[in-house]
Design a protein around this motif. Structure first.
Motif, PDB file in Angstrom:
ATOM      1  N   ALA A 143       0.825  -1.208   0.000  1.00 54.98           N
ATOM      2  CA  ALA A 143       0.000   0.000   0.000  1.00 54.98           C
ATOM      3  C   ALA A 143       0.857   1.254   0.000  1.00 54.98           C
ATOM      4  N   TRP A 144       0.200   2.385  -0.295  1.00 52.51           N
ATOM      5  CA  TRP A 144       0.760   3.711  -0.099  1.00 52.51           C
ATOM      6  C   TRP A 144       0.231   4.251   1.221  1.00 52.51           C
ATOM      7  N   GLU A 145       1.137   4.559   2.152  1.00 52.64           N
ATOM      8  CA  GLU A 145       0.745   5.103   3.448  1.00 52.64           C
ATOM      9  C   GLU A 145       1.032   6.609   3.435  1.00 52.64           C
ATOM     10  N   THR A 146      -0.012   7.401   3.630  1.00 54.46           N
ATOM     11  CA  THR A 146       0.100   8.848   3.491  1.00 54.46           C
ATOM     12  C   THR A 146      -0.277   9.561   4.786  1.00 54.46           C
ATOM     13  N   VAL A 147       0.521  10.576   5.152  1.00 50.31           N
ATOM     14  CA  VAL A 147       0.212  11.448   6.284  1.00 50.31           C
ATOM     15  C   VAL A 147       0.407  12.885   5.820  1.00 50.31           C
ATOM     16  N   GLN A 148      -0.605  13.700   6.029  1.00 54.07           N
ATOM     17  CA  GLN A 148      -0.512  15.111   5.634  1.00 54.07           C
ATOM     18  C   GLN A 148      -0.971  15.990   6.790  1.00 54.07           C
ATOM     19  N   THR A 190      -4.085   8.262   5.165  1.00 56.35           N
ATOM     20  CA  THR A 190      -4.729   7.250   4.341  1.00 56.35           C
ATOM     21  C   THR A 190      -3.799   6.070   4.144  1.00 56.35           C
ATOM     22  N   SER A 191      -4.395   4.942   3.803  1.00 49.59           N
ATOM     23  CA  SER A 191      -3.667   3.781   3.318  1.00 49.59           C
ATOM     24  C   SER A 191      -4.387   3.315   2.062  1.00 49.59           C
ATOM     25  N   GLU A 192      -3.690   3.394   0.927  1.00 47.97           N
ATOM     26  CA  GLU A 192      -4.287   3.060  -0.370  1.00 47.97           C
ATOM     27  C   GLU A 192      -3.561   1.864  -0.961  1.00 47.97           C
ATOM     28  N   SER A 193      -4.278   0.805  -1.244  1.00 49.67           N
ATOM     29  CA  SER A 193      -3.659  -0.393  -1.795  1.00 49.67           C
ATOM     30  C   SER A 193      -2.977  -0.067  -3.116  1.00 49.67           C
ATOM     31  N   LEU A 194      -1.912  -0.792  -3.428  1.00 51.50           N
ATOM     32  CA  LEU A 194      -1.123  -0.489  -4.621  1.00 51.50           C
ATOM     33  C   LEU A 194      -1.923  -0.650  -5.906  1.00 51.50           C
ATOM     34  N   ASP A 195      -2.961  -1.475  -5.886  1.00 53.24           N
ATOM     35  CA  ASP A 195      -3.782  -1.624  -7.088  1.00 53.24           C
ATOM     36  C   ASP A 195      -4.859  -0.558  -7.192  1.00 53.24           C
ATOM     37  N   GLY A 196      -4.921   0.377  -6.228  1.00 55.26           N
ATOM     38  CA  GLY A 196      -5.882   1.471  -6.292  1.00 55.26           C
ATOM     39  C   GLY A 196      -7.311   1.074  -6.019  1.00 55.26           C
TER      40      GLY A 196
END
Length: 289
Positions: free
Chosen positions: A82-87, A109-115
């Motif tokens: 996944a993509w782990e994002t903090v803003q 957010t946590s977004e799986s690599l396949d979107g």
């Protein structure tokens, strides 16, 4: 790119709230848009990054906001799944109507690599008072349709229209389209910053060039770059005026070094203060069963 997108930061009216398209920082078909652009240009992979920006008042419409300054930190890390994002957004402003205001927004957010899957949490405060607390998860099908299940502010489930994208997939599609010499892109976007489902987005892609930028940060000087301008709209409203607008100077790996944030009654410029590009993970190859 900021969602602000990555930066996405996506929306705002008279005050900064629910930053949806910061995260940095789009299509009729979810996978068709990404795959066609990918095939045409094979862009540089999106980079894990931690970017810090200073924010300064650029313009005040009608004089309602007399001063504003702040900072934003955007961190995205690719894991093996996944993509782990903090803003984090912090703005201090002075308005004629309300006086000093201190707005803080935290977005993860946590977004799986396949979107296809997104978990999200957004909290906004003004002068220490919670204005918005949004959390939940969303799932997409192969055509981009799907559903979002909210835990806060109210437990509910809403449909997402075909073609919907999550923030990192949106960023990837924007950069791919720009490198394929497309000059615009539109799609529903869901980033988890608002409690009422997806919003519409319309992006213009301008001035993209493969020429290295001599004044760019050293790690970015050999990458194609250009401008992305994204307007966000309420899907349920009748007003064609954007709820929020963001301009970005982006590189092919998704790093943004300049921001133009339009909150309606005032605009702010964002300038990159520091950039870290952490190592990407070493992941075991997928195995079939």
């Amino acid at each position: 790119m900021l969602s602000l997108a990555p930066m996405t930061f996506y929306l705002f009216t008279a005050r900064p709230c629910a930053a949806p398209a910061f995260c940095l920082l789009f299509a009729s078909s979810f996978f068709l848009s990404i795959q066609s652009s990918h095939a045409a240009s094979q862009p540089t992979p999106l980079a894990s990054q931690t970017v810090r920006y200073s924010l300064d008042l650029a313009q005040s419409a009608g004089g309602g906001t007399t001063d504003a300054s702040g900072s934003m930190t955007y961190s995205v890390q690719r894991t093996c799944s996944a993509w782990e994002t903090v803003q984090k957004l912090d703005i201090q402003s002075i308005t004629r109507e309300h006086g000093p205001e201190h707005m803080q927004a935290d977005y993860t957010t946590s977004e799986s690599l396949d979107g296809r899957h997104l978990t999200f949490r957004t909290q906004e405060t003004v002068n220490g008072r919670i204005l918005q607390n949004v959390s939940g998860q969303a799932q997409l099908n192969s055509d981009g349709s799907g559903a979002v299940t909210y835990a806060r502010p109210l437990a509910k489930k809403l449909p997402l229209p075909a073609g919907t994208m999550f923030p990192m997939a949106h960023t990837r599609a924007l950069v791919s389209a720009a490198l394929a010499s497309q000059n615009e892109l539109s799609a529903p976007l869901f980033d988890g910053t608002l409690p009422d489902g997806a919003q519409d987005s319309y992006a213009t892609l301008m001035g993209w060039t493969a020429t290295p930028a001599p004044n760019a940060p050293p790690a970015l000087r050999t990458l194609p770059a250009g401008h992305i301008h994204v307007a966000y709209y309420d899907r349920n409203g009748q007003n064609m005026t954007p709820t929020y607008v963001i301009g970005m100077h982006s590189y092919a790996n998704g790093v943004v070094d300049k921001l133009d944030l339009d909150f309606g009654d005032f605009r702010m410029n964002g300038t990159l203060n520091s950039l870290e590009l952490p190592a990407e993970p070493t992941c075991a190859p997928a195995t079939s069963h």
